[in-house]
Design an enzyme around this catalytic site. Structure first.
Site, PDB file in Angstrom:
ATOM      1  N   GLY B 242      34.132  53.984  41.124  1.00 44.46           N
ATOM      2  CA  GLY B 242      33.780  54.222  42.518  1.00 44.46           C
ATOM      3  C   GLY B 242      34.886  53.738  43.428  1.00 44.46           C
ATOM      4  N   PHE B 243      35.140  52.448  43.406  1.00 43.18           N
ATOM      5  CA  PHE B 243      36.191  51.808  44.220  1.00 43.18           C
ATOM      6  C   PHE B 243      35.949  52.008  45.712  1.00 43.18           C
ATOM      7  CE2 PHE B 243      38.154  53.572  40.295  1.00 43.18           C
ATOM      8  CZ  PHE B 243      38.128  52.392  39.575  1.00 43.18           C
ATOM      9  N   ILE B 468      28.937  50.709  38.747  1.00 40.90           N
ATOM     10  CA  ILE B 468      30.156  51.499  38.948  1.00 40.90           C
ATOM     11  C   ILE B 468      31.241  51.078  37.961  1.00 40.90           C
ATOM     12  CG2 ILE B 468      29.660  52.031  41.352  1.00 40.90           C
ATOM     13  CD1 ILE B 468      31.600  49.825  42.184  1.00 40.90           C
ATOM     14  N   THR B 470      31.469  47.857  36.917  1.00 41.79           N
ATOM     15  CA  THR B 470      31.771  46.447  37.120  1.00 41.79           C
ATOM     16  C   THR B 470      31.074  45.542  36.110  1.00 41.79           C
ATOM     17  OG1 THR B 470      29.970  46.489  38.698  1.00 41.79           O
ATOM     18  CG2 THR B 470      32.183  46.631  39.593  1.00 41.79           C
ATOM     19  N   ILE B 635      30.925  32.005  37.542  1.00 41.98           N
ATOM     20  CA  ILE B 635      31.308  33.215  36.822  1.00 41.98           C
ATOM     21  C   ILE B 635      30.202  33.526  35.817  1.00 41.98           C
ATOM     22  CG2 ILE B 635      33.051  34.282  35.338  1.00 41.98           C
ATOM     23  CD1 ILE B 635      33.917  33.599  38.285  1.00 41.98           C
ATOM     24  N   PRO B 638      32.383  35.705  31.763  1.00 47.28           N
ATOM     25  CA  PRO B 638      33.846  35.633  31.829  1.00 47.28           C
ATOM     26  C   PRO B 638      34.531  36.899  31.305  1.00 47.28           C
ATOM     27  CG  PRO B 638      32.931  33.661  30.799  1.00 47.28           C
ATOM     28  CD  PRO B 638      31.788  34.617  30.997  1.00 47.28           C
ATOM     29  N   GLN B 644      37.265  42.701  35.642  1.00 44.00           N
ATOM     30  CA  GLN B 644      37.330  43.002  37.070  1.00 44.00           C
ATOM     31  C   GLN B 644      38.663  42.571  37.658  1.00 44.00           C
ATOM     32  OE1 GLN B 644      35.203  44.529  39.541  1.00 44.00           O
ATOM     33  NE2 GLN B 644      34.805  45.396  37.550  1.00 44.00           N
ATOM     34  N   GLY B 708      30.973  36.832  43.862  1.00 40.53           N
ATOM     35  CA  GLY B 708      31.399  38.230  43.724  1.00 40.53           C
ATOM     36  C   GLY B 708      32.878  38.341  43.419  1.00 40.53           C
ATOM     37  N   GLU B 711      36.599  42.473  44.388  1.00 40.57           N
ATOM     38  CA  GLU B 711      37.715  42.755  45.276  1.00 40.57           C
ATOM     39  C   GLU B 711      38.747  41.646  45.389  1.00 40.57           C
ATOM     40  OE1 GLU B 711      35.654  45.748  48.294  1.00 40.57           O
ATOM     41  OE2 GLU B 711      34.395  44.178  47.526  1.00 40.57           O
TER      42      GLU B 711
END
Ligand SMILES: Cc1cc2nc3c(=O)[nH]c(=O)nc-3n(C[C@H](O)[C@H](O)[C@H](O)COP(=O)(O)OP(=O)(O)OC[C@H]3O[C@@H](n4cnc5c(N)ncnc54)[C@H](O)[C@@H]3O)c2cc1C
Ligand code: SF4
Lengths: 344, 744
Positions: B242-243, B468, B470, B635, B638, B644, B708, B711
Site C-alpha cells: 500500500g505505502f 498491507i 506490515t 517491539i 522483532p 518493516q 508503530g 514509517e
C-alpha cells in the site's frame, strides 16, 4: 492489444512463406519485447509466427574455428555455454549485464538484435514519435531524453538501441545470418543496425520478411583481455546509460589489436574503428586510453538531459580499456561489493 | 505481563497462504458471470472532451457498454458525497462526471466487455476527441502563487513558528542556508489497483477492493451511490503493498460499482501499471533551510520553508517542515509551508508523508551546519538534543533517541570516522560515512475488536482493519494468544471486511497501537464473559471471583492465588450451551481521549548511519552498510518489525539514489510509467543493513507501550546517503535523487 492468430512454424522456409502470405504478421522469439509492445499498442501484429520449433536453438563450433549461435538460443543458454565462457567471455559478460535472469531465460539471441528502443516516448501513444509514427515528430528532442543517444543521432530521432549483447557482438565482428523470400544471406554486424537518419522507423537493414537464423562469431574471441562495463541507474535490471565493450590483444604492454564498442549512446552498438586503429601499436596506458576516449566522443552531441553521457562515456572507455589490460575489475563492477563485516 | 508471544520473533501467520498463492487479492476473486471494465485514460493534461465515438466500439460483439460522462448518471451532486475519510479540503475528482480534463491519464471512459482482452482492445480503438488548453505542471514556476493552506486534511496542523528567527540568525556565529528539492514519487505497490464487484441481485454488492481501509471504501460507495451499508460490503483480505496509495479509495472502485449497478452484473476493473501513475503520489517539494549556531554548537535559529504541489481541486497537506521545530532544541524557529496548484492529480500520503521529504532538507542542512561549526555530525546532534517537545510545549512520553545515537554509532563504528571529505578510502574507492534521523508520531485511534471463543477452544479475534504487508495478521494473533493464554495455533485473526467491527484506515503507523490495544481490551471483555459463565457452573473455587483475580494460561483460567484452581476455557464455553462466547471492546474511552488535549508528546525516533563507496572516476555509488537504530516503544515482533525497518531503509536508499517520477512538462505527463523505468532498488543495490531496536519503555503512550514502525525507519535515510556522498566526494547534492549525472 489486438486479437491475433498464432502458428508455430515447423521450418525456416515455412516461416518465411507464412510471413510473406500474411500482412501484419510478425515473428516471435521469447516475446519479452514484442508482447510488451503489443500490450502498449505500439506493435499491432495480426498474426504471430512462433520460431521455437525451427531447431535454431543450438550453439555449435564452425569449421573456421568460430562459433555459431542459433537465433533461437536463449540469452541465458548462450551466456552460460562453455564455449562462450571460455572463448568469448566478453559476450558472456555483456549478456549477463542485461535484463534479469527471468528475462534472459526467455529472450532469444535473434530477438535481442531485434528489440526496439526504450525511448519513453516510443512507448507512450499519447506523445509524438517518429519511430513509432513517422512524420509526427520527435518528442525526445527537447524532452526527457536521459536514455537517448549522443552519437549518430539525427533531427528526426535520437533513440538508442538498448541491447548489451549487441555491443559485444559488434566488438567481436559477428556476422548475422538471415533467410528471406529471396533466399539466404549474411550481414556484417556493423551493417545490421542502422542510424536513424530520416527513417527512424527502420531499426536495421533486414528486408521485409527476412528471418534471423544465426549469429557467427569468428575464431578470434579476445579471451585474454576484455571488459564489458555497464553504467546504469541501479545495479541490475536497468538499461545502460553507457556501456563499453573493450577487447585487446597485447604484446607485453603494447596493443596489437583492439576492439571498442559502446552501448546506450546510439541507434546501434557504436563500434569505432578509427579509435581502434588509434590504439594499435600504442602502449596500454591511461594516456592512450584518454586520447582514444576523446576521439570516440569527438562528434558527440548532448540533448540536455543526456549531455552527461558524453563525459560518462569517456570515463567508461578509459576504465574499460584499463580493466581489459589488467584483467581485473579495477573498482566498480557488480561483483565487486561484498557485504562487508560490521566493525563491532 | 507474561510474554509467551509478545516481543518474540514470530513468522507471519499469513506467510503460507501468500507463498502458496491461496491468499486472494482484489482482482483474483473470480465470481460467476463477470464482466470486465477497462479504463481509457486521457492523453492530455488539461482541456475537455469534445467527442466520444462509442458506436463502432459498441458494435463489437461482446462489448456491453462504453461508459463516459455522456451516459453515466450523476449519482451524487455535492462534494461531500465524494469526500472519503481523509479527503483533503476541496472538491474531490469525480470520475466520468463531466467533459473536463484536469490531469493527464484522467479516466475518461470505461469500456465493459465479456472478457478482459476484448475490453482492452475495445478501449484502444475508442475514438475520443479533445480540445486542449495550456496546462501548468512546473512547481518551480509557481512558487510566487503558492499559498498557505488551512487546516485541510484531518490531522494536519499548520506548522508553528516560535521565538525570533531573525534574532537567532544574528546571534549565530556559523550559518548555513540552502535549497533542497526532490521529484514526485509514485507508491507503485506490486499489486495494481483493482476492484471486483460481485452483483448479488437487488443492488446488493460484495466489493473486493484493493484498499488500506475497507470502511473508507464502503463510506465512499454508500455516499455516492446512495446504498445502505448492508448493500455495499467491502472485503479486502490481502493487499499487495500500500505505502499510502490505498488510503483514499481509487477511481477503479467507483467505476466498478457504477458499472455493476448500471448493468446489474458483476464487474471487475483493474488498472494497468501506467494507470498507477494517474492518481495520488508523494508531492514534489522545493525547500529552503537556514540554520545558525552559537560558538558552542548550539542552534540559535532554524528556518525551514517548503512549497509543495497540489492539484487544482484539492489542498493536499502533509507535515513537511513541522518536524524541524521538534527534532532539535532551539528557541528561534521559523517554519513555513505553502501549496501551489498544478494540473496534476491530488497528491497522497506516501510512506512517512511529509517527514520523508522534510527530513531530507533538515538532515542534510544539519550535516552542512556540523561542518560549518567544525563539529562531528553526531556530536552536533547530541549538543542540540531536545528533552522537551518545544513545538507542543509538552514532555515526551518517552524518548530514547539518545540510545539510538549511542547504540547505532557503536554498531556502525562511527568513532573511526575522519571528518574531512575524501579522507577515507578503501583501495581506490572513496568511502563516505553519513548520518541522519527523524521523528514520527505515535498515534492511537479508536478501533473495535471482537473476540470469540468457540466450543473447541479456538479463539477468533476480528476487526475490520487491513493487512498491507506490515504483519498485522501476525502481531494481532500474538497479542490475542498472549492475552487469552492460548497457543498461537488456537488463535485466528480475521480482518478486511466491513461486516467486522469497525477499525480505522491502515496507515500512519497507528494500526499496531490502535488495533493491538483494542485486541487486549476485547480479550479482557471475553475473559469477563467467561468468568461470568463460570458463576453458573459448579465451580466453588471461582464463586465471586473478580477478573483481576484470574489469569489465563495454557488454555485455562486460573486463580492467581492458587494456580491449581483452573477451568479449561473450552469447557466453560461448552457448559454455556452456546456455540461460542464472545465480547467486543468499547471505543468510548478512546474516543473521549481523542477530544482531550494531549498531556505528552508521543513520538518514535531513529538515527541512521550509512556507508557509501564511490568510484572516484565513474562516480557510481554503492551503499555498502546501513545501521538504523530505532526507538519505537515496545517491539511486538522483532522479526516483522525488522522487516518493516529493512523495507524503510530500502525506500530511503531509493529516494536518495534513483526514485523519481519524471514529468515532461510539455505534455504535463509522467513519462517513466513502468517498473522498468521507474527505478526502485533491486537486490543488487542492497548490502548490509543492520536494524537496532533500542529499549524504550513507555507506559504513557498506550497500555501496550507501542509506537508503530511503518514509517519511522525511513526518516533521515536519504539525507544520510547524501551526507555520506558528501563525506566521500566533497560534493553536496541537494536535489534528490542523486543520480550519476549530478556527481560527474
Ligand atoms: C524489463 C526489461 C528489462 C530489460 N533489460 C535489458 C537490458 O538491460 N539489456 C538488454 O540488452 N536487454 C534488456 N531487455 C531486453 C531483452 O534483452 C529483449 O527483450 C530480448 O532480448 C528480446 O528477445 P525475445 O526473443 O524475447 O524477442 P521477442 O520479444 O520475441 O521479439 C522482439 C522482436 O524481434 C523479432 N524477432 C524475434 N526473433 C526474430 C528472428 N529470429 N528473426 C527476425 N526477427 C525476430 C520479433 O518479431 C520482434 O519484433 C530487457 C527487457 C525487459 C522487458
Ligand atoms: S528519439 Fe526516436 S524513439 Fe524517441 S521520441 Fe524521438 S523519434 Fe521517437
Amino acid at each position: 492489444m489486438n486479437s491475433f492468430t498464432f502458428t508455430q512454424a515447423a521450418a525456416v522456409d515455412a516461416a518465411v512463406r507464412e510471413k510473406a502470405s500474411h500482412e501484419g504478421a510478425a515473428y516471435i522469439g521469447g516475446g519479452t519485447n514484442l508482447v510488451d509492445l503489443m500490450k502498449e499498442n505500439v506493435a499491432r501484429p495480426t498474426h504471430l509466427i512462433g520460431l521455437k520449433k525451427l531447431g535454431l536453438d543450438t550453439i555449435e563450433n564452425t569449421p573456421d574455428g568460430g562459433l555459431r549461435l542459433g537465433a533461437l538460443a536463449t540469452n541465458a543458454d548462450t551466456a552460460y555455454h562453455p564455449e562462450v565462457i571460455s572463448r568469448y567471455p566478453l559476450l558472456n559478460q555483456a549478456i549477463l549485464a542485461g535484463a534479469s535472469p527471468q528475462l534472459r531465460n526467455m529472450a532469444t539471441d535473434g530477438g535481442n538484435l531485434m528489440q526496439r528502443t526504450r525511448c519513453y516516448y516510443f512507448y507512450d501513444l499519447a506523445t509524438p514519435c517518429n519511430k513509432r509514427e513517422p512524420g509526427t515528430g520527435c518528442s525526445a528532442i527537447g524532452g526527457y531524453n536521459r536514455v537517448c543517444g549522443i552519437l549518430g543521432t539525427s533531427d528526426s530521432c535520437i533513440a538508442t538501441h538498448p541491447s548489451d549483447m549487441c555491443v559485444a557482438l559488434a566488438a567481436l565482428d559477428t556476422t548475422v545470418r538471415v533467410s528471406g523470400p529471396n533466399g539466404e544471406r549474411t550481414i556484417k554486424f556493423e551493417d545490421f543496425h542502422r542510424l536513424p537518419g530520416d527513417h527512424p522507423e527502420r531499426d536495421n537493414t533486414l528486408e521485409p520478411g527476412e528471418l534471423i537464423t544465426g549469429l557467427d562469431l569468428p575464431a578470434k574471441g579476445f579471451a585474454q583481455h576484455f571488459s564489458y562495463l555497464k553504467l546504469r541507474d541501479r545495479t541490475s535490471y536497468a538499461f545502460a546509460l553507457v556501456s563499453v565493450a573493450a577487447a585487446l590483444e597485447l604484446d607485453g604492454n603494447t596493443i596489437k589489436d583492439a576492439r571498442l564498442a559502446l552501448g546506450g549512446v546510439a541507434h546501434k552498438a557504436w563500434r569505432d574503428k578509427a579509435a581502434e586503429a588509434l590504439l594499435v601499436g600504442q602502449p596500454a596506458t591511461a594516456d592512450t586510453f584518454r586520447r582514444v576516449a576523446a576521439k570516440v566522443l569527438e562528434n558527440a552531441k548532448g540533448y540536455g538531459e543526456n549531455t552527461f553521457k558524453i563525459e560518462l562515456a569517456k570515463r567508461a572507455i578509459v576504465r574499460a580499456l584499463k580493466q581489459a589490460t589488467e584483467m581485473k575489475a579495477t573498482v566498480d563492477t557488480n561483483a565487486y561489493f561484498q557485504p562487508s563485516a560490521f566493525n563491532s | 505481563m507474561n510474554t509467551d508471544y509478545i516481543g518474540k520473533p514470530t513468522s507471519r501467520v499469513d506467510g503460507p497462504a501468500k507463498v502458496t498463492g491461496t491468499a486472494k487479492y482484489a482482482a483474483e476473486y473470480n465470481v460467476p458471470n463477470m464482466l470486465y471494465g477497462y479504463v481509457v485514460s486521457s492523453p492530455i493534461a488539461k482541456g475537455k472532451i469534445t467527442k466520444i465515438d462509442a458506436a463502432p466500439v459498441l458494435a463489437l460483439a461482446g462489448v456491453q457498454q462504453v461508459f463516459s460522462h455522456e451516459n453515466v448518471p450523476h449519482f451524487a451532486i455535492f462534494d461531500r458525497s465524494y469526500q472519503d475519510e481523509i479527503a483533503p479540503g476541496g472538491s474531490p475528482f469525480r470520475p466520468l462526471y463531466d467533459a473536463e480534463i484536469k490531469f493527464s491519464l484522467q479516466p475518461v471512459a470505461l469500456v465493459v466487455a465479456d472478457t478482459f482482452e476484448l475490453a482492452r482492445y475495445a478501449a484502444s480503438v475508442l475514438h475520443i476527441e479533445y480540445e486542449e488548453v495550456a496546462h501548468e505542471t512546473k512547481l518551480s514556476q509557481h512558487i510566487d502563487d503558492a499559498y498557505e493552506p488551512g487546516k485541510g486534511k484531518i490531522g494536519f496542523q499548520p506548522p508553528k513558528s516560535r521565538g525570533n528567527f531573525g534574532k537567532g540568525w544574528k546571534e549565530g556565529v556559523a550559518h548555513v542556508e540552502a535549497q533542497f528539492s526532490h521529484h514526485a514519487q509514485h507508491h507503485n505497490p506490486m499489486e495494481n489497483f483493482a476492484t471486483t464487484v460481485e452483483w448479488l441481485g437487488d443492488k446488493h454488492l460484495n466489493i473486493y477492493d484493493k484498499t488500506q481501509g475497507a470502511f473508507n471504501s464502503q463510506l465512499l460507495v454508500t455516499k455516492i451511490f446512495g446504498l445502505s451499508k448492508d448493500r455495499a460490503r467491502v472485503i479486502s483480505k490481502y493487499t499487495g503493498g500500500g505505502f499510502g496509495s490505498g488510503l483514499r479509495p481509487q477511481y477503479q472502485l467507483l467505476l466498478a460499482v457504477m458499472a455493476s449497478l448500471e448493468l446489474e452484473r458483476s464487474v471487475r476493473v483493474s488498472l494497468t501499471r501506467e494507470q498507477m501513475f494517474s492518481f495520488g503520489h508523494r508531492p514534489e517539494t522545493l525547500q529552503h533551510v537556514a540554520l545558525a549556531t552559537a560558538a558552542d554548537g548550539s542552534l540559535t535559529g532554524i528556518n525551514h520553508f517548503a512549497v509543495a504541489e497540489t492539484s487544482q481541486f484539492e489542498d493536499f497537506t502533509e507535515n513537511v517542515v513541522g518536524w524541524s521545530g521538534m527534532l532539535y532544541d532551539c528557541k528561534n524557529v521559523a517554519l513555513g509551508y505553502r501549496l501551489a496548484k498544478l494540473d496534476v492529480y491530488t497528491p497522497l500520503d506516501m510512506r512517512a508523508p511529509g517527514a520523508a521529504s522534510g527530513s531530507i532538507a533538515l538532515e542534510i542542512a544539519m550535516d552542512e551546519m556540523a561542518y560549518a561549526a567544525g563539529l562531528d555530525p553526531l556530536e552536533f546532534r547530541m549538543r542540540n538534543y531536545s528533552d522537551h517537545d518545544q513545538a507542543q510545549d509538552l514532555p515526551y512520553s518517552s524518548k530514547a533517541l539518545r540510545k539510538c545515537y549511542h547504540e547505532g554509532a557503536a554498531k556502525f563504528g562511527w568513532k573511526q570516522r575522519t571528518a574531512a571529505p575524501g579522507s577515507m578510502r578503501d583501495g581506490n574507492l572513496l568511502v563516505g560515512w553519513g548520518m541522519g534521523g527523524g521523528v514520527w508520531d505515535a498515534t492511537k485511534l479508536p478501533a473495535s475488536v471482537r473476540a470469540s471463543l468457540d466450543a473447541d477452544g479456538h479463539l477468533t479475534v476480528s476487526s475490520g482493519t487491513n493487512e498491507i504487508g506490515t504483519g498485522t495478521y501476525t502481531i494481532m494473533t500474538q497479542i490475542a494468544a498472549e492475552s487469552m493464554g492460548l497457543p498461537i495455533e488456537a488463535v485466528t485473526f480475521v480482518l478486511g471486511d466491513t461486516e467486522l467491527p469497525e477499525s480505522p484506515l491502515q496507515g500512519g503507523s497507528w494500526t499496531a497501537a490502535s488495533v493491538g490495544n483494542s485486541v487486549v481490551e476485547a480479550c479482557t471483555k471475553l475473559g469477563e464473559a467467561l468468568l461470568k459463565q463460570t458463576q453458573k457452573m459448579d465451580s466453588p473455587a471461582f464463586k465471586g471471583v473478580k477478573i483481576d483475580d484470574v489469569q489465563f494460561a495454557n488454555g485455562q483460567m486460573r486463580l492467581r492465588s492458587d494456580s491449581t484452581q483452573a477451568m479449561v476455557l473450552r469447557d466453560v464455553v461448552q457448559a454455556s450451551g452456546e456455540p461460542r462466547i464472545e465480547a467486543e471492546n468499547s471505543t468510548l474511552l478512546a474516543k473521549l481521549a481523542m477530544l482531550k488535549p494531549p498531556k505528552y508528546s508521543m513520538h518514535a525516533h531513529n538515527a541512521v548511519f550509512v556507508e557509501v563507496k564511490v568510484d572516484p572516476d565513474l562516480m557510481t555509488v554503492h551503499v555498502t552498510r546501513v545501521v538504523n537504530a530505532v526507538a519505537a516503544g515496545r517491539i511486538l515482533n522483532p522479526k516483522t518489525a525488522r522487516s518493516q525497518v529493512l523495507g524503510s531503509v530500502v525506500w530511503g536508499l531509493g529516494m536518495a539514489l534513483m526514485e523519481e517520477s519524471v514529468m515532461d512538462h510539455r505534455f504535463g505527463r509522467y513519462m517513466n510509467h513502468s517498473l522498468a523505468e521507474y527505478h526502485v532498488p533491486v537486490n543488487a543495490d542492497i548490502h548490509a543493513i543492520d536494524v537496532v531496536f533500542v529499549n524504550e519503555e513507555d507506559d504513557k503512550v498506550n497500555p501496550l507501550g507501542i509506537k508503530g514502525l511503518g514509517e519511522v525507519g525511513m526518516l533521515g535515510v536519504a539525507a544520510a546517503v547524501a551526507n555520506a556522498i558528501y563525506h566521500a566526494t566533497g560534493k553536496r547534492v541537494r536535489d534528490m535523487p542523486i543520480t550519476i549525472d549530478k556527481l560527474l
